[in-house]
Design an enzyme around this catalytic site. Structure first.
Site, mmCIF file in Angstrom:
data_model
loop_
_atom_site.group_PDB
_atom_site.id
_atom_site.type_symbol
_atom_site.label_atom_id
_atom_site.label_comp_id
_atom_site.label_asym_id
_atom_site.label_seq_id
_atom_site.Cartn_x
_atom_site.Cartn_y
_atom_site.Cartn_z
ATOM 1 N N GLY A 46 0.838 -1.190 0.000
ATOM 2 C CA GLY A 46 0.000 0.000 0.000
ATOM 3 C C GLY A 46 0.870 1.236 0.000
ATOM 4 N N CYS A 102 6.245 0.095 7.430
ATOM 5 C CA CYS A 102 5.774 1.280 6.713
ATOM 6 C C CYS A 102 6.903 1.776 5.824
ATOM 7 C CB CYS A 102 5.374 2.359 7.716
ATOM 8 S SG CYS A 102 4.795 3.892 6.956
ATOM 9 N N LEU A 103 6.579 2.079 4.586
ATOM 10 C CA LEU A 103 7.597 2.577 3.662
ATOM 11 C C LEU A 103 8.146 3.936 4.099
ATOM 12 C CD1 LEU A 103 5.961 1.505 0.278
ATOM 13 C CD2 LEU A 103 7.829 0.385 1.519
ATOM 14 N N HIS A 144 -3.986 0.937 7.810
ATOM 15 C CA HIS A 144 -2.661 1.567 7.771
ATOM 16 C C HIS A 144 -2.656 2.741 6.795
ATOM 17 C CE1 HIS A 144 1.866 1.317 7.987
ATOM 18 N NE2 HIS A 144 1.698 1.991 6.863
ATOM 19 N N HIS A 148 -2.604 7.181 7.204
ATOM 20 C CA HIS A 148 -1.738 8.172 6.541
ATOM 21 C C HIS A 148 -2.535 9.392 6.102
ATOM 22 C CE1 HIS A 148 2.207 6.362 6.374
ATOM 23 N NE2 HIS A 148 1.718 5.225 5.896
#
Length: 191
Positions: A46, A102-103, A144, A148
């Site tokens: 995602g 998380c990126l 998630h 953001h």
């Protein structure tokens, strides 16, 4: 299309609510295509607009369940309803089943209790409404990414001692301030 740099915790766009998408035009199509390219290259399941420096309420997702069913799409101006959380006192967090990454906090994974089920309502790239009832990992992905859009990272939700560990990692790597990004395919994501 193109791969875009991914913002790292501390970048202001990650820590403030995103604005609704109002223009469904070619620039939105280009942004969505770039977000898919970026997510795939990272690789991730995602990616939200703020993670590529765009403060708009949209995210892309791509995940296949154990039965091989593929889920891939874009959610624009989403709304999310969650099933109630199981009280944390009932059972311990499962490091394997409840850890997420998380990126925008690259290379780190910590356990976090999420609702098992969600109802996602959004519009697609053409402005057409859709609805997905999701459970398990797909529900976790939606929660998630939705966070953001409200200016939250999963690190904002984890409890002690994991919150302390994330804080130490961010300090050690120089994160937590504006200007940090990484480029999928070029940079090593652990900073």
């Amino acid at each position: 299309m193109a791969v875009r740099p991914i913002t790292i915790t501390g970048e202001p766009v990650l820590h403030e609510p995103a604005a609704p998408v109002t223009e469904f035009d070619e620039s939105l199509r280009e942004l969505v295509a770039d977000m898919f390219d970026t997510m795939d290259q990272a690789p991730g399941v995602g990616l939200a607009g703020p993670q590529v420096g765009v403060g708009l309420r949209l995210f892309v997702y791509s995940w296949s369940d154990d039965d091989g069913e593929a889920w891939r799409g874009v959610a624009i101006n989403p709304q999310l309803w969650q099933t109630p959380l199981v009280p944390e006192s009932v059972d311990e967090l499962d490091d394997e089943l409840e850890s997420e990454g998380c990126l925008s906090i690259p290379g780190e994974r910590f356990p976090l209790r999420r609702a098992d089920g969600v109802l996602l309502r959004a519009v697609d790239i053409d402005g057409e409404p859709f609805e997905i009832e999701a459970y398990g990992w797909l529900a976790r992905i939606f929660q998630h990414e939705y966070d953001h859009l409200d200016g939250l990272l999963y690190a904002d939700r984890v409890d002690y001692p994991f919150a302390k560990a994330i804080s130490k990692v961010a300090k050690k790597k120089g994160w937590g301030v504006p200007g940090n990004t990484w480029m999928p395919g070029l940079d090593h994501p652990e900073g």
